[in-house]
Design an enzyme around this catalytic site. Structure first.
Site, PDB file in Angstrom:
ATOM      1  N   ASP A   1       0.677  -1.314   0.118  1.00 34.04           N
ATOM      2  CA  ASP A   1       0.071  -0.074  -0.014  1.00 34.04           C
ATOM      3  C   ASP A   1       0.919   1.175   0.012  1.00 34.04           C
ATOM      4  O   ASP A   1       1.693   1.456   0.646  1.00 34.04           O
ATOM      5  CB  ASP A   1      -1.031  -0.065   1.400  1.00 34.04           C
ATOM      6  CG  ASP A   1      -1.973   1.017   1.120  1.00 34.04           C
ATOM      7  OD1 ASP A   1      -1.788   2.230   0.938  1.00 34.04           O
ATOM      8  OD2 ASP A   1      -3.072   0.713   1.228  1.00 34.04           O
TER       9      ASP A   1
ATOM     10  N   GLU B   1     -12.143   3.397  -1.476  1.00 38.78           N
ATOM     11  CA  GLU B   1     -11.558   4.314  -2.271  1.00 38.78           C
ATOM     12  C   GLU B   1     -11.371   3.679  -3.576  1.00 38.78           C
ATOM     13  O   GLU B   1     -11.537   4.460  -4.407  1.00 38.78           O
ATOM     14  CB  GLU B   1     -10.076   4.736  -1.537  1.00 38.78           C
ATOM     15  CG  GLU B   1      -9.319   5.801  -2.118  1.00 38.78           C
ATOM     16  CD  GLU B   1      -7.930   5.906  -1.355  1.00 38.78           C
ATOM     17  OE1 GLU B   1      -6.885   5.897  -2.233  1.00 38.78           O
ATOM     18  OE2 GLU B   1      -8.047   5.819  -0.288  1.00 38.78           O
TER      19      GLU B   1
ATOM     20  N   HIS C   1     -10.218  -5.690  -2.523  1.00 40.29           N
ATOM     21  CA  HIS C   1      -8.772  -5.969  -2.159  1.00 40.29           C
ATOM     22  C   HIS C   1      -8.921  -6.162  -0.578  1.00 40.29           C
ATOM     23  O   HIS C   1      -9.728  -5.767   0.268  1.00 40.29           O
ATOM     24  CB  HIS C   1      -7.870  -4.651  -2.462  1.00 40.29           C
ATOM     25  CG  HIS C   1      -8.387  -3.285  -2.091  1.00 40.29           C
ATOM     26  ND1 HIS C   1      -9.384  -2.909  -2.839  1.00 40.29           N
ATOM     27  CD2 HIS C   1      -8.026  -2.727  -0.890  1.00 40.29           C
ATOM     28  CE1 HIS C   1      -9.697  -1.597  -2.266  1.00 40.29           C
ATOM     29  NE2 HIS C   1      -9.112  -1.566  -0.952  1.00 40.29           N
TER      30      HIS C   1
ATOM     31  N   HIS D   1      -6.485  -5.549   2.748  1.00 40.50           N
ATOM     32  CA  HIS D   1      -5.374  -5.047   3.494  1.00 40.50           C
ATOM     33  C   HIS D   1      -4.798  -5.962   4.502  1.00 40.50           C
ATOM     34  O   HIS D   1      -5.567  -6.701   5.328  1.00 40.50           O
ATOM     35  CB  HIS D   1      -5.595  -3.919   4.172  1.00 40.50           C
ATOM     36  CG  HIS D   1      -6.352  -2.863   3.302  1.00 40.50           C
ATOM     37  ND1 HIS D   1      -5.533  -1.580   3.146  1.00 40.50           N
ATOM     38  CD2 HIS D   1      -7.455  -2.436   2.987  1.00 40.50           C
ATOM     39  CE1 HIS D   1      -6.335  -0.675   2.552  1.00 40.50           C
ATOM     40  NE2 HIS D   1      -7.465  -1.256   2.379  1.00 40.50           N
TER      41      HIS D   1
HETATM   42  P1  AMP Z   1      -9.885   1.319   0.250  1.00 39.37           P
HETATM   43  O1  AMP Z   1     -10.512   1.279  -1.148  1.00 39.37           O
HETATM   44  O2  AMP Z   1     -10.381   2.248   1.154  1.00 39.37           O
HETATM   45  O3  AMP Z   1      -9.595   0.071   0.930  1.00 39.37           O
HETATM   46  O4  AMP Z   1      -8.584   2.329   0.172  1.00 39.37           O
HETATM   47  C1  AMP Z   1      -7.550   1.676  -0.848  1.00 39.37           C
HETATM   48  C2  AMP Z   1      -6.270   1.449  -0.613  1.00 39.37           C
HETATM   49  O5  AMP Z   1      -5.180   1.651  -1.633  1.00 39.37           O
HETATM   50  C3  AMP Z   1      -5.546   2.832   0.494  1.00 39.37           C
HETATM   51  O6  AMP Z   1      -5.000   2.367   1.485  1.00 39.37           O
HETATM   52  C4  AMP Z   1      -4.497   3.601  -0.548  1.00 39.37           C
HETATM   53  O7  AMP Z   1      -3.338   3.770   0.221  1.00 39.37           O
HETATM   54  C5  AMP Z   1      -4.245   2.258  -1.458  1.00 39.37           C
HETATM   55  N1  AMP Z   1      -3.754   2.789  -2.735  1.00 39.37           N
HETATM   56  C6  AMP Z   1      -4.205   3.644  -3.581  1.00 39.37           C
HETATM   57  N2  AMP Z   1      -3.698   3.882  -5.080  1.00 39.37           N
HETATM   58  C7  AMP Z   1      -2.779   2.977  -4.668  1.00 39.37           C
HETATM   59  C8  AMP Z   1      -1.337   2.609  -5.515  1.00 39.37           C
HETATM   60  N3  AMP Z   1      -1.381   3.235  -6.795  1.00 39.37           N
HETATM   61  N4  AMP Z   1      -0.353   1.604  -4.991  1.00 39.37           N
HETATM   62  C9  AMP Z   1      -0.712   1.180  -3.793  1.00 39.37           C
HETATM   63  N5  AMP Z   1      -1.673   1.479  -3.129  1.00 39.37           N
HETATM   64  C10 AMP Z   1      -2.722   2.285  -3.538  1.00 39.37           C
END
Ligand code: AMP
Length: 133
Positions: A29, A88, A93, A95
């Protein structure tokens, strides 16, 4: 339009990859809660994790368990915590977050700032543990 995570899988956007097979992909991340914070995704693009077909869903968790073991081997921690948010990025995905305390899984807290070199070191440590596992 392809999700940002599909574009990562396709190699159009860079990522700090830690593991991959034909159906799943794991990478750091970019805004980590802790060093070693990893995302595990199915290559198949589906927004909501609970809309995945049962086989992909089960396979995702099995792959995530293997990645979690590698994270635990590479990053000193008490446990690897698991969270599913998807607030987001509309591509399912999981975590994986190395934990010292339960507060380490608080997504409202300030994210870690790491250098590209540190991200690369962490990714290669987890990848090495994954490939040994
Ligand atoms: P969520 O959809 O709420 O689980 O959050 C999306 C996660 O993806 C966040 O923790 C971001 O920091 C991460 N994220 C977004 N874009 C990227 C990227 N290009 N590379 C790595 N992590 C990402």
């Amino acid at each position: 339009m392809a999700s940002i995570f599909s574009r990562i899988v396709a190699g159009e956007i860079p990522s700090y990859k830690v593991a991959e097979d034909d159906r799943y992909y794991a990478f750091l991340d970019i805004n980590p809660l802790a060093e070693g914070h990893t995302l595990v995704i199915p290559k198949k693009e589906v927004d909501y994790i609970f809309d995945l077909d049962p086989e992909t869903y089960a396979g995702l968790w099995q792959f995530a368990a293997r990645v979690a073991k590698a994270v635990e081997a590479a990053i000193p921690c008490k446990r690897v915590g698991v969270a599913v948010l998807g607030m987001e990025v509309p591509h399912a995905h999981i975590h994986l977050v190395p934990l010292q305390t339960e507060g380490d899984l608080d997504f409202r807290k300030q994210k870690k700032q790491l250098t590209p070199q540190r991200f690369a070191e962490i990714a290669s440590g987890i990848a090495a543990a994954f490939n040994q596992g």
